[in-house]
Design a protein around this motif. Sequence first.
Motif, PDB file in Angstrom:
ATOM      1  N   LEU A 102       0.842  -1.188   0.000  1.00 46.95           N
ATOM      2  CA  LEU A 102       0.000   0.000   0.000  1.00 46.95           C
ATOM      3  C   LEU A 102       0.880   1.241   0.000  1.00 46.95           C
ATOM      4  CD1 LEU A 102      -2.520  -0.953   2.827  1.00 46.95           C
ATOM      5  CD2 LEU A 102      -2.717  -1.411   0.379  1.00 46.95           C
ATOM      6  N   ASP A 103       0.406   2.271  -0.680  1.00 45.01           N
ATOM      7  CA  ASP A 103       1.071   3.558  -0.581  1.00 45.01           C
ATOM      8  C   ASP A 103       1.134   3.903   0.910  1.00 45.01           C
ATOM      9  OD1 ASP A 103       0.966   6.672  -0.430  1.00 45.01           O
ATOM     10  OD2 ASP A 103       1.677   6.164  -2.440  1.00 45.01           O
ATOM     11  N   PRO A 104       2.270   4.393   1.415  1.00 49.74           N
ATOM     12  CA  PRO A 104       2.383   4.656   2.851  1.00 49.74           C
ATOM     13  C   PRO A 104       1.255   5.528   3.416  1.00 49.74           C
ATOM     14  CG  PRO A 104       4.537   4.771   1.828  1.00 49.74           C
ATOM     15  CD  PRO A 104       3.537   4.611   0.702  1.00 49.74           C
ATOM     16  N   ALA A 105       0.752   6.480   2.648  1.00 52.77           N
ATOM     17  CA  ALA A 105      -0.332   7.346   3.124  1.00 52.77           C
ATOM     18  C   ALA A 105      -1.642   6.581   3.295  1.00 52.77           C
ATOM     19  CB  ALA A 105      -0.528   8.514   2.152  1.00 52.77           C
ATOM     20  N   TRP A 106      -1.737   5.382   2.721  1.00 50.26           N
ATOM     21  CA  TRP A 106      -2.973   4.599   2.789  1.00 50.26           C
ATOM     22  C   TRP A 106      -2.917   3.464   3.800  1.00 50.26           C
ATOM     23  CZ3 TRP A 106      -7.685   5.479   0.781  1.00 50.26           C
ATOM     24  CH2 TRP A 106      -7.781   6.601  -0.033  1.00 50.26           C
ATOM     25  N   ARG A 107      -1.837   3.330   4.507  1.00 56.57           N
ATOM     26  CA  ARG A 107      -1.753   2.292   5.548  1.00 56.57           C
ATOM     27  C   ARG A 107      -2.650   2.664   6.717  1.00 56.57           C
ATOM     28  NH1 ARG A 107       4.010   0.629   7.190  1.00 56.57           N
ATOM     29  NH2 ARG A 107       2.769  -0.914   8.283  1.00 56.57           N
ATOM     30  N   GLY A 108      -3.269   1.666   7.334  1.00 59.58           N
ATOM     31  CA  GLY A 108      -4.094   1.896   8.503  1.00 59.58           C
ATOM     32  C   GLY A 108      -5.477   2.450   8.204  1.00 59.58           C
ATOM     33  N   ARG A 109      -5.909   2.369   6.941  1.00 56.91           N
ATOM     34  CA  ARG A 109      -7.205   2.940   6.562  1.00 56.91           C
ATOM     35  C   ARG A 109      -8.175   1.880   6.030  1.00 56.91           C
ATOM     36  NH1 ARG A 109      -5.209   8.281   3.354  1.00 56.91           N
ATOM     37  NH2 ARG A 109      -7.448   8.611   3.093  1.00 56.91           N
ATOM     38  N   GLY A 110      -7.859   0.594   6.254  1.00 57.30           N
ATOM     39  CA  GLY A 110      -8.775  -0.469   5.859  1.00 57.30           C
ATOM     40  C   GLY A 110      -8.545  -1.042   4.480  1.00 57.30           C
ATOM     41  N   LEU A 111      -7.635  -0.469   3.728  1.00 54.71           N
ATOM     42  CA  LEU A 111      -7.396  -0.937   2.363  1.00 54.71           C
ATOM     43  C   LEU A 111      -6.744  -2.321   2.349  1.00 54.71           C
ATOM     44  CD1 LEU A 111      -7.718  -0.283  -0.581  1.00 54.71           C
ATOM     45  CD2 LEU A 111      -5.616   1.070  -0.465  1.00 54.71           C
ATOM     46  N   GLY A 112      -5.815  -2.567   3.255  1.00 48.46           N
ATOM     47  CA  GLY A 112      -5.191  -3.891   3.345  1.00 48.46           C
ATOM     48  C   GLY A 112      -6.225  -4.957   3.685  1.00 48.46           C
ATOM     49  N   ASP A 113      -7.169  -4.611   4.565  1.00 49.44           N
ATOM     50  CA  ASP A 113      -8.243  -5.553   4.914  1.00 49.44           C
ATOM     51  C   ASP A 113      -9.085  -5.879   3.689  1.00 49.44           C
ATOM     52  OD1 ASP A 113      -7.387  -5.416   7.577  1.00 49.44           O
ATOM     53  OD2 ASP A 113      -8.877  -3.889   8.103  1.00 49.44           O
ATOM     54  N   ARG A 114      -9.371  -4.874   2.872  1.00 50.35           N
ATOM     55  CA  ARG A 114     -10.154  -5.111   1.652  1.00 50.35           C
ATOM     56  C   ARG A 114      -9.396  -6.020   0.684  1.00 50.35           C
ATOM     57  NH1 ARG A 114     -12.094   0.184  -1.020  1.00 50.35           N
ATOM     58  NH2 ARG A 114     -13.006  -1.341  -2.433  1.00 50.35           N
ATOM     59  N   PHE A 115      -8.105  -5.778   0.527  1.00 47.01           N
ATOM     60  CA  PHE A 115      -7.294  -6.644  -0.340  1.00 47.01           C
ATOM     61  C   PHE A 115      -7.267  -8.070   0.203  1.00 47.01           C
ATOM     62  CE2 PHE A 115      -4.668  -3.154  -2.495  1.00 47.01           C
ATOM     63  CZ  PHE A 115      -5.102  -3.483  -3.765  1.00 47.01           C
ATOM     64  N   MET A 116      -7.150  -8.225   1.524  1.00 43.40           N
ATOM     65  CA  MET A 116      -7.101  -9.567   2.095  1.00 43.40           C
ATOM     66  C   MET A 116      -8.424 -10.291   1.871  1.00 43.40           C
ATOM     67  SD  MET A 116      -5.235 -11.839   3.328  1.00 43.40           S
ATOM     68  CE  MET A 116      -3.794 -10.842   3.632  1.00 43.40           C
ATOM     69  N   SER A 117      -9.541  -9.593   2.021  1.00 49.86           N
ATOM     70  CA  SER A 117     -10.846 -10.202   1.747  1.00 49.86           C
ATOM     71  C   SER A 117     -10.933 -10.640   0.290  1.00 49.86           C
ATOM     72  CB  SER A 117     -11.976  -9.219   2.057  1.00 49.86           C
ATOM     73  OG  SER A 117     -12.036  -8.977   3.437  1.00 49.86           O
TER      74      SER A 117
END
Length: 151
Positions: free
Chosen positions: A82-97
């Motif tokens: 993830l772009d560093p500015a987008w860490r901790g905003r739920g995007l990684g969770d969406r990718f994992m799903s």
Amino acid sequence: MTSDAVVLRRASGADALAAADVWLRSFTAALPTVHCAHDQAEVRDWFARVLVPKYETWVAVTENSVVGLLVLNGAELKQLYLDPAWRGRGLGDRFMSLAKRQQPDGLALWTFQANESAQRFYQRHGFNAVERTDGLRNDEREPDIRYIWQP
């Protein structure tokens, strides 16, 4: 902007350079003690020639910017950055799903032992560490960990 405003879609050739730039920024931010084995031009070429055309590559896009990427090779999760500015905003969770929907029978991945935040993320998503190595099999020669998720 929240991660809900971000669209996850399959990457096209036109996304390769932007995805590579996200990878480069993320690698630098998340792994400051790990020496990247490839220069920027090599990483961009790898995305354009290998990752995007030959693997199941997904990008997270907001407006016209790529802000994250997921690469699957069957049940192997090859890349999640993830772009560093987008860490901790739920995007990684969406990718994992998404990854789990694409591979409902299970996933495997490697992460560097130095990447403690990635380890916490994968463990939170039900992955279990099954192997630790000295890193001699990866390009960076950095100790790593094999994780497996099985539903």
